[in-house]
Design a protein around this motif. Sequence first.
Motif, PDB file in Angstrom:
ATOM      1  N   ALA C  15       0.849  -1.199   0.000  1.00 40.41           N
ATOM      2  CA  ALA C  15       0.000   0.000   0.000  1.00 40.41           C
ATOM      3  C   ALA C  15       0.884   1.249   0.000  1.00 40.41           C
ATOM      4  CB  ALA C  15      -0.923  -0.012   1.214  1.00 40.41           C
ATOM      5  N   ASN C  16       0.302   2.395  -0.390  1.00 40.93           N
ATOM      6  CA  ASN C  16       1.100   3.602  -0.626  1.00 40.93           C
ATOM      7  C   ASN C  16       1.976   4.021   0.557  1.00 40.93           C
ATOM      8  OD1 ASN C  16       0.057   3.812  -3.174  1.00 40.93           O
ATOM      9  ND2 ASN C  16      -1.646   5.126  -2.567  1.00 40.93           N
ATOM     10  N   VAL C  17       1.361   4.142   1.732  1.00 43.15           N
ATOM     11  CA  VAL C  17       2.121   4.670   2.867  1.00 43.15           C
ATOM     12  C   VAL C  17       3.219   3.705   3.321  1.00 43.15           C
ATOM     13  CG1 VAL C  17       2.002   5.504   5.248  1.00 43.15           C
ATOM     14  CG2 VAL C  17       0.278   6.232   3.575  1.00 43.15           C
ATOM     15  N   PRO C  18       2.918   2.412   3.502  1.00 45.22           N
ATOM     16  CA  PRO C  18       4.032   1.503   3.838  1.00 45.22           C
ATOM     17  C   PRO C  18       5.119   1.500   2.760  1.00 45.22           C
ATOM     18  CG  PRO C  18       1.925   0.417   4.191  1.00 45.22           C
ATOM     19  CD  PRO C  18       1.620   1.733   3.544  1.00 45.22           C
ATOM     20  N   ALA C  19       4.725   1.425   1.493  1.00 37.22           N
ATOM     21  CA  ALA C  19       5.718   1.317   0.423  1.00 37.22           C
ATOM     22  C   ALA C  19       6.448   2.638   0.180  1.00 37.22           C
ATOM     23  CB  ALA C  19       5.051   0.845  -0.863  1.00 37.22           C
ATOM     24  N   GLY C  20       5.746   3.773   0.361  1.00 37.48           N
ATOM     25  CA  GLY C  20       6.337   5.054   0.006  1.00 37.48           C
ATOM     26  C   GLY C  20       6.947   5.798   1.180  1.00 37.48           C
ATOM     27  N   VAL C  21       6.508   5.489   2.409  1.00 38.67           N
ATOM     28  CA  VAL C  21       6.983   6.246   3.563  1.00 38.67           C
ATOM     29  C   VAL C  21       7.640   5.339   4.607  1.00 38.67           C
ATOM     30  CG1 VAL C  21       6.325   7.811   5.442  1.00 38.67           C
ATOM     31  CG2 VAL C  21       5.165   7.990   3.215  1.00 38.67           C
ATOM     32  N   LEU C  22       6.904   4.332   5.079  1.00 39.54           N
ATOM     33  CA  LEU C  22       7.357   3.590   6.261  1.00 39.54           C
ATOM     34  C   LEU C  22       8.550   2.690   5.967  1.00 39.54           C
ATOM     35  CD1 LEU C  22       3.834   2.599   7.687  1.00 39.54           C
ATOM     36  CD2 LEU C  22       5.268   4.539   8.344  1.00 39.54           C
ATOM     37  N   TRP C 188      -8.297  10.323  -2.155  1.00 35.11           N
ATOM     38  CA  TRP C 188      -8.107   9.597  -3.415  1.00 35.11           C
ATOM     39  C   TRP C 188      -7.110   8.455  -3.287  1.00 35.11           C
ATOM     40  CZ3 TRP C 188     -11.304   9.628  -7.214  1.00 35.11           C
ATOM     41  CH2 TRP C 188     -12.034  10.774  -7.536  1.00 35.11           C
ATOM     42  N   GLU C 189      -6.049   8.738  -2.520  1.00 35.32           N
ATOM     43  CA  GLU C 189      -4.910   7.831  -2.431  1.00 35.32           C
ATOM     44  C   GLU C 189      -5.312   6.389  -2.102  1.00 35.32           C
ATOM     45  OE1 GLU C 189      -2.838   5.773   0.518  1.00 35.32           O
ATOM     46  OE2 GLU C 189      -3.503   7.669   1.380  1.00 35.32           O
ATOM     47  N   VAL C 190      -6.337   6.211  -1.247  1.00 38.31           N
ATOM     48  CA  VAL C 190      -6.729   4.872  -0.798  1.00 38.31           C
ATOM     49  C   VAL C 190      -7.613   4.156  -1.825  1.00 38.31           C
ATOM     50  CG1 VAL C 190      -7.474   3.608   1.259  1.00 38.31           C
ATOM     51  CG2 VAL C 190      -6.942   6.021   1.429  1.00 38.31           C
ATOM     52  N   THR C 191      -8.186   4.925  -2.775  1.00 36.13           N
ATOM     53  CA  THR C 191      -9.255   4.346  -3.601  1.00 36.13           C
ATOM     54  C   THR C 191      -8.825   3.178  -4.491  1.00 36.13           C
ATOM     55  OG1 THR C 191      -8.956   6.082  -5.262  1.00 36.13           O
ATOM     56  CG2 THR C 191     -10.654   6.447  -3.588  1.00 36.13           C
ATOM     57  N   PRO C 192      -7.616   3.175  -5.101  1.00 36.60           N
ATOM     58  CA  PRO C 192      -7.301   2.017  -5.952  1.00 36.60           C
ATOM     59  C   PRO C 192      -7.225   0.715  -5.152  1.00 36.60           C
ATOM     60  CG  PRO C 192      -5.802   3.834  -6.411  1.00 36.60           C
ATOM     61  CD  PRO C 192      -6.559   4.188  -5.185  1.00 36.60           C
ATOM     62  N   ALA C 193      -6.595   0.766  -3.976  1.00 33.46           N
ATOM     63  CA  ALA C 193      -6.432  -0.445  -3.165  1.00 33.46           C
ATOM     64  C   ALA C 193      -7.793  -1.012  -2.762  1.00 33.46           C
ATOM     65  CB  ALA C 193      -5.599  -0.146  -1.931  1.00 33.46           C
ATOM     66  N   LEU C 194      -8.778  -0.151  -2.581  1.00 31.49           N
ATOM     67  CA  LEU C 194     -10.103  -0.611  -2.150  1.00 31.49           C
ATOM     68  C   LEU C 194     -11.057  -0.789  -3.330  1.00 31.49           C
ATOM     69  CD1 LEU C 194     -10.615   1.627   1.030  1.00 31.49           C
ATOM     70  CD2 LEU C 194      -9.843  -0.734   0.938  1.00 31.49           C
ATOM     71  N   ARG C 195     -10.575  -0.579  -4.558  1.00 33.45           N
ATOM     72  CA  ARG C 195     -11.392  -0.722  -5.770  1.00 33.45           C
ATOM     73  C   ARG C 195     -12.602   0.208  -5.732  1.00 33.45           C
ATOM     74  NH1 ARG C 195      -7.687  -3.091  -8.263  1.00 33.45           N
ATOM     75  NH2 ARG C 195      -9.119  -3.742  -9.899  1.00 33.45           N
ATOM     76  N   ALA C 255       0.773  12.868  -2.509  1.00 37.80           N
ATOM     77  CA  ALA C 255       1.215  12.781  -3.905  1.00 37.80           C
ATOM     78  C   ALA C 255       0.610  11.573  -4.609  1.00 37.80           C
ATOM     79  CB  ALA C 255       2.740  12.712  -3.961  1.00 37.80           C
ATOM     80  N   PHE C 256       0.142  10.599  -3.838  1.00 34.95           N
ATOM     81  CA  PHE C 256      -0.507   9.441  -4.455  1.00 34.95           C
ATOM     82  C   PHE C 256      -1.950   9.746  -4.860  1.00 34.95           C
ATOM     83  CE2 PHE C 256       2.823   7.258  -1.921  1.00 34.95           C
ATOM     84  CZ  PHE C 256       3.419   6.534  -2.937  1.00 34.95           C
ATOM     85  N   ASP C 257      -2.462  10.913  -4.459  1.00 32.92           N
ATOM     86  CA  ASP C 257      -3.844  11.262  -4.793  1.00 32.92           C
ATOM     87  C   ASP C 257      -4.055  11.390  -6.296  1.00 32.92           C
ATOM     88  OD1 ASP C 257      -4.828  11.256  -2.233  1.00 32.92           O
ATOM     89  OD2 ASP C 257      -4.558  13.407  -1.900  1.00 32.92           O
ATOM     90  N   ALA C 258      -3.134  12.136  -6.970  1.00 24.86           N
ATOM     91  CA  ALA C 258      -3.343  12.464  -8.387  1.00 24.86           C
ATOM     92  C   ALA C 258      -3.426  11.213  -9.272  1.00 24.86           C
ATOM     93  CB  ALA C 258      -2.257  13.413  -8.864  1.00 24.86           C
ATOM     94  N   PRO C 259      -2.446  10.270  -9.182  1.00 25.76           N
ATOM     95  CA  PRO C 259      -2.578   9.071 -10.027  1.00 25.76           C
ATOM     96  C   PRO C 259      -3.843   8.266  -9.714  1.00 25.76           C
ATOM     97  CG  PRO C 259      -0.687   8.892  -8.520  1.00 25.76           C
ATOM     98  CD  PRO C 259      -1.169  10.304  -8.459  1.00 25.76           C
ATOM     99  N   SER C 260      -4.277   8.277  -8.464  1.00 27.50           N
ATOM    100  CA  SER C 260      -5.477   7.531  -8.106  1.00 27.50           C
ATOM    101  C   SER C 260      -6.720   8.190  -8.692  1.00 27.50           C
ATOM    102  CB  SER C 260      -5.613   7.452  -6.584  1.00 27.50           C
ATOM    103  OG  SER C 260      -4.425   6.954  -6.020  1.00 27.50           O
ATOM    104  N   ARG C 261      -6.695   9.551  -8.704  1.00 26.46           N
ATOM    105  CA  ARG C 261      -7.825  10.270  -9.288  1.00 26.46           C
ATOM    106  C   ARG C 261      -7.916   9.952 -10.778  1.00 26.46           C
ATOM    107  NH1 ARG C 261      -9.691  15.241 -11.393  1.00 26.46           N
ATOM    108  NH2 ARG C 261     -11.211  16.361 -10.101  1.00 26.46           N
TER     109      ARG C 261
END
Lengths: 176, 440, 320
Positions: C15-22, C188-195, C255-261
Amino acid sequence: MFERIDRLIRWLAAVMAILGGIALIAVILSTVASVSGRALLFIGLGPIRGDFELVELGTGFAVFAFLPWTQINRQHASVEILTMHMGGVINRLIDLVGDGLMFAIAVLLAWKHWQGTLDKLAYGETTFVIQYPLWWAYASGLVGAFGFVLISFWCVILSIRAFVTGRDQVHGEIVH
Amino acid sequence: MTNIDIALLSFPVLLALIFLRIPIGLAMLITGIGGSYFINGSFLMIFAQLKNLTWGTFSGYSLSIIPLFLIMGQFATLGGMSQSLFKAAETWLGHRKGGVAMAAVGACAGFGAICGSSLATAATMGQVALPELRRYGYSGELATGALAAGGTLGILIPPSVILVIYAILTEQNIAKLFVAAFIPGVLAAIGYMIAIAIYVRLKPGSAGQRERASYPERFQSLLAVWPVLIVFIAVVGGIYGGIFTPTEAAAIGAFGTGVIALMNGGLTRSSLKLSILTTASATGMIFLIVFGAGVYNAFLALSQLPQTAAAYVGSQGFNPWLVMVCVLLLYLVFGCVMDSLSMILLTVPIFFPIMSALDFGLTPEEFALWFGIIVLIVVEVGLITPPVGMNLFVINAMAKDTPLSATYRGVFPFVLTDVIRVAILTMFPAITLVAVRLLY
Amino acid sequence: QEVTLRMHQFLPPQANVPAGVLIPWAEKIGTESGGRIKVEVFSAMSLGGTPPQLMDQARDGVVDIVWTLPGYTPGRFPRAEVFELPFMMTNAEATSRAYWDLFKSDMEMQDFKGIKILATWVHGPGVIHAKGEGVRKLEDMQGKKLRGPTRVINGLLAELGAEPIGMPVPAIPEALSKGVIDGTVIPWEVTPALRIAELVNTHTEFSGDTALYTAAFVLAMNQAKYDSLPDDLKKVIDDNTGAEFSAFAGKTQAAFDAPSRKIAEATDNDIVILDEAEVARWHEVADKVVDNWYGEMEAKGIDGKALRAKAQELITKYTK
Ligand code: NA
Ligand code: NA
């Protein structure tokens, strides 16, 4: 005297299980009411706000309250594939060890859950929607947790008695 | 001793405790707590965890479906519904050799279409079918084996809680996964029925014989099941019509069966008390195991054994099909002692990226669907493989006169059909994917 | 290595936050400590428990570091709620910086006493995702069954006329597909992972400088574990946490919002942007939520009004 205590302990376990059952029925009724309300939004009814939280509260209390009943009636799943071929003495020893371990775990769980309850009280945490204090919910579980300690202690006594007298206990029977 | 060694050593310890008749939930708790002690050098971590873990497990919303479906089964029996439902099923199927058990499997498949949980399917259909199977002279071995296996249809036939979790972990389309699960699910039901047919021919004493019912009798038997149909249609319609969560469906089902039992005069003060006490002992048993599995799985995760094993398999540059077989075998082995939900949560995040990188001649999406269904089946096999198989415990707890060892023997032919099915579906991905290819 | 730190969090590792931040943070700590610290990241609650229990896990030393939301434990960290109030946040980076400053001045010794907070950040602007015609004006909220993430946001949804339904994030897709909820508020950022784009038809955004809501996160560490580190290793932790890392985390997550939108744009879904006149009507309702919150804070002996003013001032200062 012994028989009288035994009856009292079994009665206590049954009372707790029935209290848990009543909580479960309350969960059923509140869920039915909530689903009906949600389906009837158009005539101005609505779901019970925080219905998920009520389900969690009721089930949490119920499962704790069910543990003593499972224990006193020896309903925990176990594998007898090897022990069935062993002698009565060994089996009574295994009963004693198993009940001793269960008692130790019951004490540990009750002790830790008690600390957890105190934490929730100290932190003033609530649930999301209804915002009832979470320590109430934890405290409701203490009923079953302490009951589990008492009943699993009595099971140790029963196992010691069976081991000393050489007479098997009743297994897998529900006594009403 | 490394953490991996501790985890590897915990398997024989756990098995020894279990085979010495220590309650299974207790054995997992002790092994998990002990393992955590050896990894950390103190009880600090596990003791701190126990402050919240018990309440968190017992009050979990998705697990609340278990006592609800158990009490629903009690009410259904009180209302005479299990008798009439089974009468209907066996007038249609019962005259065949092993027909009543086949009817039970068929009923499990039907129930699986409304329920996303194997345990709940096993629990409910066990309550309904077990007394009837025994009445018709089916051995405890066959009856409990068939029902434990039939219960897995609850998860194989969509909707399925495990598939939803897989879809989220791997970012796949839930609806497509459900479509892909359908054909393998039906194949599972057919496989179980074949297993029964062979079983009763090899062991003729294990099932009673029943006379062929006349067609008027058959249709009359259908009339008697209308209360069941009403409840089931309300539950099915509710889930697919978008009114209920599975837990809500269970509550509605329990309410409906309760009302019918009340109207039939089956629900009295004393029978209600008995229903509650029976539900209580089964619920206590199941939740102690779920809790023990949670503690034990947390210890395994802490040791990083599953992750290390996965990384090793992935780093060897093996043939993809060989890796697939290894992964499936690993699932089968872990499935012997672990519960399916934890297994999915623990392994899919590691295995999925590794497996996706290998070439099976499929598009990424098709691979994800196919792999998801295969993994679903193998973790579901874990529910019926000894020594730790949740469905085995649920069904066995209802069969007071059947030792668990008999259930272990009885489920063997069904596990065998599962293994054969996994092999076929692994060799021919098209079987799983054809429905998705046609519909999308 | 000398020290192993266990980090526990609730999302899958990709997921974005673990992969991109943590996970990058964990690796950086490893490198900068010369391999003397190893941060093991345990994802998707694999060490047991539920997401609301993460904070206790850090506090009690079940694990050493957790990523969680103060809002998962309602009532316990009242001051952090200020950033979740409606129409507060401008952009995630600026708001995260403001959150860190306010944490230092008003939360560290109060709400978070006994827990070592390493970073504080918020996610990008919260968006309403709903089935069917969705939300195009205030009245559309009436009777909508919406899932909200925290106490404050559930209260906001109720005030706007919706029926807030509480459930964990992973339960959203199934609840949406079965009609248990009509929609959800998430960035937006969470939307792809949750379909989400497959499950809803309308996404509602708000014009203007501020977003309807955001949710506050913390990266929290067990205090005793931190105190037990030798000074040079404490410095490695200190150098990679605090204001700059908080701002980076908020910026990265947003920053993950835009690609998800973009994924939603590629479907037939409508993306509705409420105009300024419409948003003004929402502000009126939002003011009531803020007033309620002042009252709740007063009952806890907190000057909510001053706190919100201070937070707003900081956000304005950092918003370019
Ligand atoms: Na199903
Ligand atoms: Na198993």
